[in-house]
Design a protein around this motif. Structure first.
Motif, PDB file in Angstrom:
ATOM      1  N   ARG A  68      67.196   2.253  -7.589  1.00 26.10           N
ATOM      2  CA  ARG A  68      67.919   2.236  -6.318  1.00 26.10           C
ATOM      3  C   ARG A  68      69.265   2.963  -6.373  1.00 26.10           C
ATOM      4  O   ARG A  68      69.925   3.112  -5.350  1.00 26.10           O
ATOM      5  CB  ARG A  68      68.127   0.796  -5.849  1.00 26.10           C
ATOM      6  CG  ARG A  68      69.135  -0.008  -6.608  1.00 26.10           C
ATOM      7  CD  ARG A  68      69.444  -1.337  -5.901  1.00 26.10           C
ATOM      8  NE  ARG A  68      68.310  -2.224  -5.857  1.00 26.10           N
ATOM      9  CZ  ARG A  68      68.111  -3.236  -6.715  1.00 26.10           C
ATOM     10  NH1 ARG A  68      68.978  -3.477  -7.690  1.00 26.10           N
ATOM     11  NH2 ARG A  68      67.049  -4.002  -6.609  1.00 26.10           N
ATOM     12  N   ALA A  69      69.667   3.442  -7.554  1.00 22.24           N
ATOM     13  CA  ALA A  69      71.005   4.012  -7.719  1.00 22.24           C
ATOM     14  C   ALA A  69      71.281   5.157  -6.747  1.00 22.24           C
ATOM     15  O   ALA A  69      72.345   5.223  -6.129  1.00 22.24           O
ATOM     16  CB  ALA A  69      71.204   4.475  -9.164  1.00 22.24           C
ATOM     17  N   ARG A  70      70.326   6.082  -6.593  1.00 23.53           N
ATOM     18  CA  ARG A  70      70.561   7.239  -5.724  1.00 23.53           C
ATOM     19  C   ARG A  70      70.745   6.802  -4.274  1.00 23.53           C
ATOM     20  O   ARG A  70      71.638   7.291  -3.578  1.00 23.53           O
ATOM     21  CB  ARG A  70      69.417   8.232  -5.832  1.00 23.53           C
ATOM     22  CG  ARG A  70      69.611   9.478  -4.969  1.00 23.53           C
ATOM     23  CD  ARG A  70      68.512  10.494  -5.191  1.00 23.53           C
ATOM     24  NE  ARG A  70      68.557  11.017  -6.556  1.00 23.53           N
ATOM     25  CZ  ARG A  70      67.702  11.944  -7.009  1.00 23.53           C
ATOM     26  NH1 ARG A  70      66.751  12.428  -6.208  1.00 23.53           N
ATOM     27  NH2 ARG A  70      67.790  12.374  -8.246  1.00 23.53           N
ATOM     28  N   ASP A  71      69.912   5.872  -3.809  1.00 28.11           N
ATOM     29  CA  ASP A  71      70.030   5.397  -2.431  1.00 28.11           C
ATOM     30  C   ASP A  71      71.369   4.706  -2.201  1.00 28.11           C
ATOM     31  O   ASP A  71      71.997   4.871  -1.155  1.00 28.11           O
ATOM     32  CB  ASP A  71      68.899   4.425  -2.103  1.00 28.11           C
ATOM     33  CG  ASP A  71      67.561   5.123  -1.958  1.00 28.11           C
ATOM     34  OD1 ASP A  71      67.553   6.359  -1.832  1.00 28.11           O
ATOM     35  OD2 ASP A  71      66.521   4.433  -1.988  1.00 28.11           O
ATOM     36  N   VAL A  72      71.796   3.913  -3.190  1.00 31.17           N
ATOM     37  CA  VAL A  72      73.074   3.214  -3.059  1.00 31.17           C
ATOM     38  C   VAL A  72      74.220   4.213  -2.989  1.00 31.17           C
ATOM     39  O   VAL A  72      75.141   4.074  -2.169  1.00 31.17           O
ATOM     40  CB  VAL A  72      73.271   2.226  -4.231  1.00 31.17           C
ATOM     41  CG1 VAL A  72      74.701   1.691  -4.262  1.00 31.17           C
ATOM     42  CG2 VAL A  72      72.277   1.076  -4.127  1.00 31.17           C
ATOM     43  N   THR A  73      74.161   5.243  -3.816  1.00 29.80           N
ATOM     44  CA  THR A  73      75.219   6.258  -3.819  1.00 29.80           C
ATOM     45  C   THR A  73      75.378   6.889  -2.436  1.00 29.80           C
ATOM     46  O   THR A  73      76.499   7.173  -1.998  1.00 29.80           O
ATOM     47  CB  THR A  73      74.901   7.350  -4.856  1.00 29.80           C
ATOM     48  OG1 THR A  73      74.796   6.735  -6.152  1.00 29.80           O
ATOM     49  CG2 THR A  73      75.984   8.403  -4.904  1.00 29.80           C
ATOM     50  N   ARG A  74      74.280   7.069  -1.741  1.00 28.18           N
ATOM     51  CA  ARG A  74      74.334   7.674  -0.402  1.00 28.18           C
ATOM     52  C   ARG A  74      74.998   6.772   0.632  1.00 28.18           C
ATOM     53  O   ARG A  74      75.386   7.240   1.708  1.00 28.18           O
ATOM     54  CB  ARG A  74      72.920   8.023   0.054  1.00 28.18           C
ATOM     55  CG  ARG A  74      72.273   9.164  -0.731  1.00 28.18           C
ATOM     56  CD  ARG A  74      70.822   9.316  -0.329  1.00 28.18           C
ATOM     57  NE  ARG A  74      70.177  10.413  -1.044  1.00 28.18           N
ATOM     58  CZ  ARG A  74      68.878  10.475  -1.310  1.00 28.18           C
ATOM     59  NH1 ARG A  74      68.086   9.482  -0.907  1.00 28.18           N
ATOM     60  NH2 ARG A  74      68.370  11.497  -1.960  1.00 28.18           N
ATOM     61  N   LEU A  75      75.091   5.492   0.319  1.00 26.70           N
ATOM     62  CA  LEU A  75      75.684   4.544   1.263  1.00 26.70           C
ATOM     63  C   LEU A  75      77.199   4.455   1.141  1.00 26.70           C
ATOM     64  O   LEU A  75      77.860   3.854   1.999  1.00 26.70           O
ATOM     65  CB  LEU A  75      75.072   3.151   1.067  1.00 26.70           C
ATOM     66  CG  LEU A  75      73.579   3.031   1.372  1.00 26.70           C
ATOM     67  CD1 LEU A  75      73.062   1.648   0.976  1.00 26.70           C
ATOM     68  CD2 LEU A  75      73.311   3.291   2.849  1.00 26.70           C
ATOM     69  N   TYR A  76      77.759   5.025   0.075  1.00 28.92           N
ATOM     70  CA  TYR A  76      79.204   4.954  -0.115  1.00 28.92           C
ATOM     71  C   TYR A  76      79.930   5.888   0.848  1.00 28.92           C
ATOM     72  O   TYR A  76      79.469   6.997   1.135  1.00 28.92           O
ATOM     73  CB  TYR A  76      79.587   5.347  -1.542  1.00 28.92           C
ATOM     74  CG  TYR A  76      79.101   4.394  -2.614  1.00 28.92           C
ATOM     75  CD1 TYR A  76      79.184   3.013  -2.447  1.00 28.92           C
ATOM     76  CD2 TYR A  76      78.576   4.873  -3.810  1.00 28.92           C
ATOM     77  CE1 TYR A  76      78.748   2.153  -3.442  1.00 28.92           C
ATOM     78  CE2 TYR A  76      78.140   4.014  -4.807  1.00 28.92           C
ATOM     79  CZ  TYR A  76      78.218   2.660  -4.614  1.00 28.92           C
ATOM     80  OH  TYR A  76      77.782   1.801  -5.600  1.00 28.92           O
ATOM     81  N   GLY A  77      81.075   5.422   1.322  1.00 26.41           N
ATOM     82  CA  GLY A  77      81.944   6.259   2.130  1.00 26.41           C
ATOM     83  C   GLY A  77      83.136   6.733   1.324  1.00 26.41           C
ATOM     84  O   GLY A  77      83.166   6.626   0.099  1.00 26.41           O
TER      85      GLY A  77
END
Length: 484
Positions: free
Chosen positions: A273-282
């Motif tokens: 899930r790391a890549r998906d989580v990274t995309r959620l950061y602002g």
């Protein structure tokens, strides 16, 4: 000295504690071991050290029947609260499955008290040796030690580079506060060399990382390099020997094979899930008026013991988000050692909250502190660092820096909005001298040494020698138990 060493399946901790115990035995102390289960006894190579006695709690627990009398005798202690740390671990790592119930927990409390009470009585224990209280096994040993006036030596890394802490009850760790008031009153004089160390430390705080953050390696999410190693084959064989162990008798390790499989799956899910989580950061927005909230690692003593009422960080963050004064944002920064462990939905729910910006773990924490109007935290080191950078802190948990005049304790979350409005409008002020006295008190409350309990045997022996010198000196000069 009659020492009771606590031993469980902390990664490589046995290298240090076995070496340290051997030094005490070399100089005439008797050392007994309370070990959580047979798997830990084997993994920690306890039988090779020559201890005066080794007691397996899991074997004791299997035959134990709940003793209501001992629960009543220790009812003044927070017996239920002390279960939370291992309950959180069991939930996170899938240790117990659905095997634990209300009767199980009563029997566990009764067994821990009976087990430690019996060992203390049988061997006239005068010292408990372990890391700082971080789990239920240690917490119950502390309760029995306190009831008998026995000192508890809990070794922990500190926030100061090159220094470690020696504590007993983590919820009553007031040595820094005591020394601070003594310094302010002129009853303790800080030597010039310490004053200079403290000034240099505060001046360089923006570039300093606490020792414990350098060594845990939890920021790495790689799977292949972590698990496909030659030494893992030996571990797998060891796990296989315990494939049929009870999930509840060894209440900390569970069934080792199943528990380690759960740990592997947890790390694998993190990696996926790391890549998906990274995309959620602002990203931070220049000029915004914001409070900084650092997320915590779970499961960990800093939350389950020091901030147990606030373990659900989403609920904490949501309460803050809806309590902010108008015009103030909340910057939620992910933890470098814990990012991507929570589910995608956890992150998405945070992003949906009004007034909240979710930031990645690699955003510069010290710069965020300086740009913020303050830090709001459970127990985080970020709060301590904010005080040294002269930013106010709103604190939910219990931690050694809670007495600092820059801290506002959130003891009634329902009043959070009014507390924030008042303090953000009229923030507390303190000068350089106050911070220097504060950091000097913390320095004097700690001991020299970089405490890395995860070292391999050779280096662990060298560290144990350094720590032994400090502890043996402390033992010579103390005539009464350490309480903090």
């Amino acid at each position: 000295m009659n020492i009771l060493l606590l031993s469980n399946n902390g990664p490589n901790y046995f290298n240090f504690f076995n070496a340290l115990s051997s030094m005490f035995m070399r100089d005439g102390a008797r050392v007994f071991v309370a070990v959580d289960c047979a798997f830990s006894r084997e993994e920690n190579r306890l039988d090779a050290v020559g201890f005066d006695g080794i007691y397996d709690f899991s074997a004791f627990f299997m035959d134990h029947r709940t003793d209501r009398a001992i629960l009543h005798r220790y009812a003044a202690f927070d017996l239920n609260g002390a279960l939370l740390s291992d309950f959180e671990r069991a939930e996170a790592y899938g240790i117990w499955g659905d095997k634990a119930d209300i009767d199980y927990f009563d029997r566990l409390k009764s067994a821990l008290l009976t087990y430690f009470d019996w060992i203390f009585e049988k061997h006239a224990i005068d010292t408990v040796l372990y890391e700082g209280v971080s789990n239920s096994f240690a917490h119950y040993a502390l309760f029995v030690a306190q009831s008998r006036g026995v000192r508890y030596w809990g070794l922990s890394g500190s926030r100061l580079p090159g220094r470690f802490s020696l504590t007993a009850d983590p919820l009553a760790d007031n040595e820094t506060e005591r020394l601070f008031h003594e310094i302010q009153a002129g009853r303790v004089i800080v030597e010039p060399i310490v004053r200079q160390w403290v000034r240099d430390y505060i001046d360089g705080i923006e570039n300093i990382t606490p020792d414990y953050m350098k060594i845990n390696g939890l920021e790495r999410i790689a799977i292949v390099s972590r698990y496909l190693r030659r030494d893992r084959l030996k571990k797998i064989r060891s796990l296989a020997r315990h494939a049929f162990d009870s999930r509840t008798a060894a209440f900390q390790a569970g069934n080792p094979l199943r528990t380690h499989a759960s740990l592997f799956l947890r790390n694998l899910k993190r990696r996926v899930r790391a890549r998906d989580v990274t995309r959620l950061y602002g990203k931070p927005v220049s000029g915004e008026h914001f409070l900084l909230y650092p997320m915590h690692f779970h499961p960990e003593a800093s939350t389950s013991i020091l901030a147990g009422a606030y373990l659900n960080e989403y609920e904490v963050i949501r309460n803050i988000a809806f309590s902010l004064p108008e015009g103030t944002r909340l910057y939620v920064k992910d933890h470098v050692s814990a990012w991507a462990y929570p589910t995608r939905d956890f992150y998405r729910r945070i992003r949906r909250l009004p007034n909240v910006r979710l930031l990645g773990p690699n955003e510069p924490t010290k710069q965020l502190i300086k740009q913020s109007v303050g830090v709001i935290t459970l127990t985080s080191t970020v709060g301590y660092e904010a005080l040294l950078l002269k930013k106010q802190v709103f604190l939910f948990g219990t931690v050694f820096f809670g007495f600092h005049k820059g801290v506002t304790k959130i003891d009634k979350p329902a009043r959070l909005r009014s507390i924030l409005q008042e303090r953000l409008a009229t923030p507390p002020e303190w000068n350089d001298q106050y911070n220097q006295d504060f950091a000097s008190a913390y320095y004097l409350a700690t001991l020299p040494g970089s405490l890395n309990l995860m070292l391999p045997a050779c280096k662990a022996g060298e560290l144990a020698e350094q720590v032994y010198m400090q502890l043996s000196a402390r033992a010579r000069h103390l005539s009464e138990p350490i309480t903090a």
